[in-house]
Enzyme design. Sequence first.
Site, PDB file in Angstrom:
ATOM      1  N   HIS A 107      24.525  22.254   8.044  1.00  0.00           N
ATOM      2  CA  HIS A 107      25.498  21.732   9.018  1.00  0.00           C
ATOM      3  C   HIS A 107      25.390  20.203   9.128  1.00  0.00           C
ATOM      4  CE1 HIS A 107      25.759  25.954  10.449  1.00  0.00           C
ATOM      5  NE2 HIS A 107      24.444  25.925  10.275  1.00  0.00           N
ATOM      6  N   SER A 111      34.425  -5.930  -1.768  1.00  0.00           N
ATOM      7  CA  SER A 111      35.671  -5.954  -1.020  1.00  0.00           C
ATOM      8  C   SER A 111      36.323  -7.325  -1.188  1.00  0.00           C
ATOM      9  CB  SER A 111      35.360  -5.674   0.451  1.00  0.00           C
ATOM     10  OG  SER A 111      36.302  -6.302   1.281  1.00  0.00           O
ATOM     11  N   LYS A 158      30.273  -6.126   1.581  1.00  0.00           N
ATOM     12  CA  LYS A 158      30.496  -4.749   1.142  1.00  0.00           C
ATOM     13  C   LYS A 158      30.020  -4.462  -0.285  1.00  0.00           C
ATOM     14  CE  LYS A 158      32.587  -1.846   2.994  1.00  0.00           C
ATOM     15  NZ  LYS A 158      33.976  -1.651   3.382  1.00  0.00           N
ATOM     16  N   GLU A 170      33.966   7.770  -5.092  1.00  0.00           N
ATOM     17  CA  GLU A 170      35.170   8.077  -4.310  1.00  0.00           C
ATOM     18  C   GLU A 170      36.320   8.494  -5.216  1.00  0.00           C
ATOM     19  OE1 GLU A 170      36.012   4.845  -1.489  1.00  0.00           O
ATOM     20  OE2 GLU A 170      33.857   4.600  -1.287  1.00  0.00           O
TER      21      GLU A 170
END
Length: 460
Positions: A158, A279, A285, A292
């Site tokens: 979980h 970025s 970043k 992704e």
Amino acid sequence: MTMEKMWAGRFAKALDSKADDFNSSIRFDCKMYKQDIKGSIAHAQMLAARGIISVEDKDVIVDGLCGILEDLDSGALEFDMSCEDIHMFVESELTKRVGDAGKRLHTARSRNDQVAVDVRMYLRDEANKIKELLKTLVADITDQAEKNKAVIVPGYTHLQRAQPITFGHHLMAYSMMLLRDIGRIDDALARMNYSPLGSCALAGTTYDTDRRMEAQDLGFDGITLNSIDGVSDRDFCIEFMSAFATVMMHLSRFSEEIILWSSWEFKFVELDDSFTTGSSIMPQKKNSDMAELVRGKTGRVYGNLMAILTLMKGLPLAYNKDMQEDKEALFDSIETVKMCLDIFAPMIRTMRVKAENMYKAAQEGFINATDLADYLVRKGMPFRSAYKIVGQIVAECIEKKCVLDNLPMEAYLARSELFEDDLYDEISLETCVSKRISEGGTSVSSVEAQISYVRGELEK
Ligand code: ARG
């Protein structure tokens, strides 16, 4: 612009040019030119062996086809986009080059069995490449697992800290999944490897052909036994696309974890600079774009599977032109899976593991609570009672802002007389992990056994 069609005889008018474009598949089925030519060579050889065409014609045809293959490979010959499909292109190019002999090639054959055999051969070649990429990835994951077989990290259920595990154990879970994916591809390969060539349009042929000879030449294990099935079935595409969708599902789960682990909240791993991006606005970043994108591309591979399932569901037997739509979806799944596997392996190989952060996370969250309950059980208490007492102790720790490992002995004794000083050793993270020696468990020795199993399978 529309050249005269091979089937022009029956028609009074030429095909409308928009209809011609709409109908044509050469812009994507040209990918199968190698398979189409190989299939044609085998067919010509069989026709000659059975005396259906002369040996001289066969030699001329085979020479011509080899020349076309060479010229396409080298780029000396370009596909003629005015041809309807790859089959028509190869045949018309052959006839251009060798004259009448070329016109004999399509004896005892139809584009329906031709396309069915081409797609099978194409898929066989590509599936074998995908298998190799999968093997490389499994080997790389397994190497990382070996390096990290003793690194302790929280295991989650979980997405809540559950029990301590070794990071090697966690990684080996993915090796096992991907190993099964290889098995799924093998199964599909074995089931698909029967030649439909010679099924012709749908009913077989009146010529005295030898389908088994062609099948053997083309590397098939045998022939399809019903000509209608031979030209109508695309379940082999569906099986592969489903296997590819499963590969992507696994890569996507792994990607999700990598993205999570790379976050500042986790800081469990750091991807190499060469597999991350920055970025355009936020200078700090470092984004896991590759992972992704793999997660994102999973959607299109699922979509392709759904497209072909839907494409086939209402089709009457035998061939229908709808089936031309199988190829773009299939090819897209193949290319996407290959691309994702090819990027995933080096991304995993170069991933740095932050063992200290993993250990720190494992020290919080009471992930040794099960082991504390098991401690009481070993001292004679029934598990359900032990479970309840440990729950109360955890609540007490939360209130006192401490963990099980530094709660004083008096507090333990107040809950049960069975507690002794050895409890602290028994619930240390190292003990929790090293004691889980059940087969398939998280201990180092179990992870080592998993690693040697997987490496053995990869060598087969
Ligand atoms: N381009 C067609 C396809 O991919 C080849 C088979 C065409 N057969 C036919 N009877 N029109 O399905």
